[in-house]
Design a protein around this motif. Sequence first.
Motif, PDB file in Angstrom:
ATOM      1  N   THR A 545      -1.907  -8.892  -9.261  1.00 35.63           N
ATOM      2  CA  THR A 545      -1.481  -7.690  -8.829  1.00 35.63           C
ATOM      3  C   THR A 545      -2.289  -5.995  -7.690  1.00 35.63           C
ATOM      4  O   THR A 545      -2.466  -6.474  -6.770  1.00 35.63           O
ATOM      5  CB  THR A 545      -3.566  -7.105  -9.929  1.00 35.63           C
ATOM      6  N   LEU A 546      -0.916  -5.515  -7.629  1.00 36.50           N
ATOM      7  CA  LEU A 546      -1.131  -4.693  -6.866  1.00 36.50           C
ATOM      8  C   LEU A 546      -1.142  -3.093  -6.917  1.00 36.50           C
ATOM      9  O   LEU A 546      -0.654  -2.482  -8.243  1.00 36.50           O
ATOM     10  CB  LEU A 546       0.464  -4.727  -6.512  1.00 36.50           C
ATOM     11  N   VAL A 547      -2.506  -2.396  -6.661  1.00 39.90           N
ATOM     12  CA  VAL A 547      -3.520  -1.211  -7.098  1.00 39.90           C
ATOM     13  C   VAL A 547      -2.111   0.034  -6.153  1.00 39.90           C
ATOM     14  O   VAL A 547      -2.939  -0.517  -5.052  1.00 39.90           O
ATOM     15  CB  VAL A 547      -4.224  -1.087  -6.846  1.00 39.90           C
ATOM     16  N   SER A 548      -2.171   1.019  -6.182  1.00 37.02           N
ATOM     17  CA  SER A 548      -2.243   1.824  -5.673  1.00 37.02           C
ATOM     18  C   SER A 548      -2.032   3.428  -5.875  1.00 37.02           C
ATOM     19  O   SER A 548      -2.153   3.012  -7.594  1.00 37.02           O
ATOM     20  CB  SER A 548      -0.505   1.927  -4.698  1.00 37.02           C
ATOM     21  N   TRP A 549      -2.109   4.934  -5.435  1.00 36.28           N
ATOM     22  CA  TRP A 549      -1.609   5.968  -5.558  1.00 36.28           C
ATOM     23  C   TRP A 549      -0.732   6.933  -5.181  1.00 36.28           C
ATOM     24  O   TRP A 549      -0.777   6.123  -4.339  1.00 36.28           O
ATOM     25  CB  TRP A 549      -2.861   5.980  -5.584  1.00 36.28           C
ATOM     26  N   ILE A 598      -4.482  -4.107  -2.920  1.00 41.09           N
ATOM     27  CA  ILE A 598      -4.645  -2.777  -2.823  1.00 41.09           C
ATOM     28  C   ILE A 598      -3.958  -2.212  -1.832  1.00 41.09           C
ATOM     29  O   ILE A 598      -4.034  -2.198  -0.315  1.00 41.09           O
ATOM     30  CB  ILE A 598      -5.880  -2.033  -2.646  1.00 41.09           C
ATOM     31  N   ALA A 599      -2.718  -0.743  -1.541  1.00 40.34           N
ATOM     32  CA  ALA A 599      -2.005  -0.657  -0.954  1.00 40.34           C
ATOM     33  C   ALA A 599      -2.280   0.892  -0.966  1.00 40.34           C
ATOM     34  O   ALA A 599      -2.445   1.686  -2.199  1.00 40.34           O
ATOM     35  CB  ALA A 599      -0.764  -0.760  -1.257  1.00 40.34           C
ATOM     36  N   HIS A 600      -2.474   1.507   0.001  1.00 35.34           N
ATOM     37  CA  HIS A 600      -2.582   3.116   0.575  1.00 35.34           C
ATOM     38  C   HIS A 600      -2.571   4.336   1.203  1.00 35.34           C
ATOM     39  O   HIS A 600      -1.941   2.735   2.430  1.00 35.34           O
ATOM     40  CB  HIS A 600      -4.362   3.350  -0.244  1.00 35.34           C
ATOM     41  N   GLU A 601      -3.037   4.869   1.615  1.00 37.46           N
ATOM     42  CA  GLU A 601      -1.802   5.556   2.639  1.00 37.46           C
ATOM     43  C   GLU A 601      -2.876   6.702   3.563  1.00 37.46           C
ATOM     44  O   GLU A 601      -3.059   6.606   4.591  1.00 37.46           O
ATOM     45  CB  GLU A 601      -1.418   6.799   2.210  1.00 37.46           C
ATOM     46  N   ALA A 602      -4.546   6.567   2.915  1.00 39.60           N
ATOM     47  CA  ALA A 602      -5.374   6.874   3.950  1.00 39.60           C
ATOM     48  C   ALA A 602      -6.433   5.436   4.071  1.00 39.60           C
ATOM     49  O   ALA A 602      -5.381   4.593   4.270  1.00 39.60           O
ATOM     50  CB  ALA A 602      -7.176   6.965   2.373  1.00 39.60           C
ATOM     51  N   VAL A 603      -6.639   5.923   5.190  1.00 39.98           N
ATOM     52  CA  VAL A 603      -7.063   5.228   6.644  1.00 39.98           C
ATOM     53  C   VAL A 603      -7.650   3.059   5.838  1.00 39.98           C
ATOM     54  O   VAL A 603      -8.416   4.040   5.183  1.00 39.98           O
ATOM     55  CB  VAL A 603      -8.046   5.429   7.948  1.00 39.98           C
ATOM     56  N   ARG A 604      -7.839   2.185   6.458  1.00 41.26           N
ATOM     57  CA  ARG A 604      -8.364   1.439   6.441  1.00 41.26           C
ATOM     58  C   ARG A 604      -9.603   1.411   5.783  1.00 41.26           C
ATOM     59  O   ARG A 604     -10.393   0.910   4.689  1.00 41.26           O
ATOM     60  CB  ARG A 604      -7.342   0.362   6.344  1.00 41.26           C
ATOM     61  N   ASP A 605     -10.902   1.625   6.900  1.00 35.07           N
ATOM     62  CA  ASP A 605     -12.202   1.674   6.811  1.00 35.07           C
ATOM     63  C   ASP A 605     -12.169   2.791   5.981  1.00 35.07           C
ATOM     64  O   ASP A 605     -12.092   3.246   5.667  1.00 35.07           O
ATOM     65  CB  ASP A 605     -11.983   1.652   7.978  1.00 35.07           C
ATOM     66  N   PHE A 606     -13.795   1.696   4.642  1.00 38.60           N
ATOM     67  CA  PHE A 606     -14.146   2.896   4.050  1.00 38.60           C
ATOM     68  C   PHE A 606     -14.251   3.380   2.972  1.00 38.60           C
ATOM     69  O   PHE A 606     -14.385   4.730   2.625  1.00 38.60           O
ATOM     70  CB  PHE A 606     -15.259   3.405   5.752  1.00 38.60           C
ATOM     71  N   ARG A 652       6.758   0.294   2.625  1.00 37.78           N
ATOM     72  CA  ARG A 652       7.191  -1.225   1.273  1.00 37.78           C
ATOM     73  C   ARG A 652       7.417  -2.401   1.530  1.00 37.78           C
ATOM     74  O   ARG A 652       7.336  -3.857   1.471  1.00 37.78           O
ATOM     75  CB  ARG A 652       8.806  -0.968   0.943  1.00 37.78           C
ATOM     76  N   ASP A 653       8.106  -2.447   3.259  1.00 41.44           N
ATOM     77  CA  ASP A 653       8.214  -3.962   4.015  1.00 41.44           C
ATOM     78  C   ASP A 653       6.529  -4.652   3.979  1.00 41.44           C
ATOM     79  O   ASP A 653       7.047  -5.499   4.606  1.00 41.44           O
ATOM     80  CB  ASP A 653       9.099  -3.519   5.540  1.00 41.44           C
ATOM     81  N   THR A 654       6.036  -3.642   4.549  1.00 44.02           N
ATOM     82  CA  THR A 654       4.285  -4.371   4.817  1.00 44.02           C
ATOM     83  C   THR A 654       3.719  -4.185   4.086  1.00 44.02           C
ATOM     84  O   THR A 654       3.957  -5.114   4.001  1.00 44.02           O
ATOM     85  CB  THR A 654       3.686  -2.287   6.030  1.00 44.02           C
ATOM     86  N   ILE A 655       4.444  -3.856   2.913  1.00 41.73           N
ATOM     87  CA  ILE A 655       4.118  -4.220   0.783  1.00 41.73           C
ATOM     88  C   ILE A 655       4.361  -5.443   0.667  1.00 41.73           C
ATOM     89  O   ILE A 655       2.939  -6.399   0.588  1.00 41.73           O
ATOM     90  CB  ILE A 655       4.050  -3.024   0.049  1.00 41.73           C
ATOM     91  N   ALA A 656       4.903  -5.936   0.657  1.00 38.98           N
ATOM     92  CA  ALA A 656       6.215  -7.119   0.038  1.00 38.98           C
ATOM     93  C   ALA A 656       5.712  -8.269   1.320  1.00 38.98           C
ATOM     94  O   ALA A 656       5.446  -9.011   0.730  1.00 38.98           O
ATOM     95  CB  ALA A 656       7.625  -6.700   0.514  1.00 38.98           C
TER      96      ALA A 656
END
Length: 665
Positions: A545-549, A598-606, A652-656
């Motif tokens: 499962t890959l979740v994003s927005w 989970i993939a998102h554009e906001a910084v990872r922490d919190f 997309r390469d990082t996600i892959a």
Amino acid sequence: MTVAPQKTGVKSTHAEQLLEMYRRMSRIRRFEQRASDLYKATEIPGFLHLSIGQEASAVGACWPLRDTDGITSTHRGHGHVLAKGLDTASMMAELMGKEAGTCHGRGGSMHIADPGLGIYGANGIVGAGLPIATGVATAAKLRDAGDVVVAFFGDGAVAQGMFHEAVNLAAVWDLPVVFLCENNHYSEFSPAAEQHRAPLSARAAGYGIDYAQVDGNDVLAVAGIMIDVVERIRHGGGPVLVEAETYRWHGHYEGDPQRYRSPEEVAEAKERDPLRVARRHLAAAGVDASQADVVDEEIDKEIDAAVEWARSLPEPGPETLHDFVSAPRAVVPEPAPLSGEAEIFRSMDAVRLALEHELAADPAVFVAGIDVGAGGNVFGLTRGLAQAFPGRVRDTPISESAILGTAVGAAMAGMKPVVEIMYMDFIGVCLDMLLNQAAKLRFMTGGRASMPLVVRTQFGAGRSSGSQHSQSLEALLAHIPGLTVVMPSNPADTYGMLRAAIQDPNPVVFVENRLQYGFKGPQPPADHLIPLGRAKVVREGTDITLVSWSRMVQDCLAAAEVLSGEGVSVEVVDLRTVAPLDRQTVLTSLAKTNRLVIAHEAVRDFGVGAELAALAVDEGFWHLDAPVTRVAPPSVPAPYAPSLERAWLPSRDTIAATLRRIAAV
């Protein structure tokens, strides 16, 4: 109660009017004195700020107001709301934290409101009522009903940026609002002379509005000024700044040791007791002192009855903890898939068409923001709407707090504002209006305040916009109870979700990604709506499962396609709405695939990704066959240099690559 005798159509004598003014002042004085006693006896919890000594300014200011006129108030607002007509019983119950209180025990002393009486809230944030008043006044002007708003504030609020923004916007828009400063000469513990160098008269001149000064301890003088000011404003006179010189007898709060002023100073101020001044007016009008004594006795009985009634009431039950946080939203079904023969349009077209549709469908909708009118928005998204809907697509000064405060006040007054904050990064400039006003007022008023407003904003890294124009701050907003946060990933969802947001009864922050404004997709029918708070599986899969927005959903779909060629089936979930979070759709997918990325554009922490990871290891723990993994930028501000931005922002390469690693576990 809120209508002056001379406005009722019944001819009243000067003496009768004076006696009614005295009655209202006595009610405030006795209420406040009793509240002080109850606070000392621990029957009133929390903070308590009393207006003893300032009764004349409250009663005089509200004297010429109609039921449909509005006020906004301050943390020291008991006198204002009583003068506008709120009953003492439910108010005393509110101070005691009882379920039958004005706001069901959710607001307390500093947050009493009843929009049905034109009381748009006392406020615990200094100066916050001023931008809200501009919103109520905007609603009044758009309705052209001749209503007026009085925004009470203390001299300390003049130092707030919200004061400047609100008065300036009211001047630019010629709003029907009186900014009434109760100058009690102390900003908390500091004398006014240490807080300001320019008098209010000079400030009013700087904003190009009228100014009046009055003895705030003389109810007849205040009422006389306000009758004239309110009448002129009703006939299009524009905003006025009124300064009422007064004095608070008690400290900033109950329990304040008051080391900043001498007992002699307080005693001298009491020589100008507003009730004693009013009694002198009564005597001059031929009213015997015994009549005023009878009024005091009647008010004492009223307050005694209010206290005993409030004491007898239950507190809110624990089962009501979640009540009033959000208004129930209408059930919107998931629309059918779009036809392959649909016309193609862009996300920027979706924004304009959704706004156009809702403006045409509902006269309560209006749009406001920096350059959204004549300029058509910095990206051209609102071009032509100002001409199509005169007066309802409004340019504002560069004043984010005033823009959002206008939305809050207008929403409470029955409008459906859609306001724009040009960049998501600028949310910080006006965060109070989201954090403490839009998100909380429905709850703090026990459901009395409606809050159907939309804040449109945009973000997007990848084009060297730098650290102050690239941030994805959805986690900050999602952490605020009461806010809905929407982040669509394609043109059709942008159209359907923006329309749904405008129709929704709750405050919605609608976040667009500017790098997607030119993104193309099938155009839905005009009645297309997307349910808020519901995620969608946009690609079926069985292995991960890959979740994003938002925009990164497109990168996730591309990465999933690459992994498909390698024999890995990836299910992609588009959250669409970040808050409230659709936990069930994520958990259902996880139960099928047993792996979560989970993939998102906001910084990872919190971030929101961390919340999803916590969900997986809590409610979804027994489904997990691999570590929950997040793909997101490191905790570094968005860089400017293209080389650094490429290293910082996932692709997309990082996600892959992450999907391959998790598939191999």
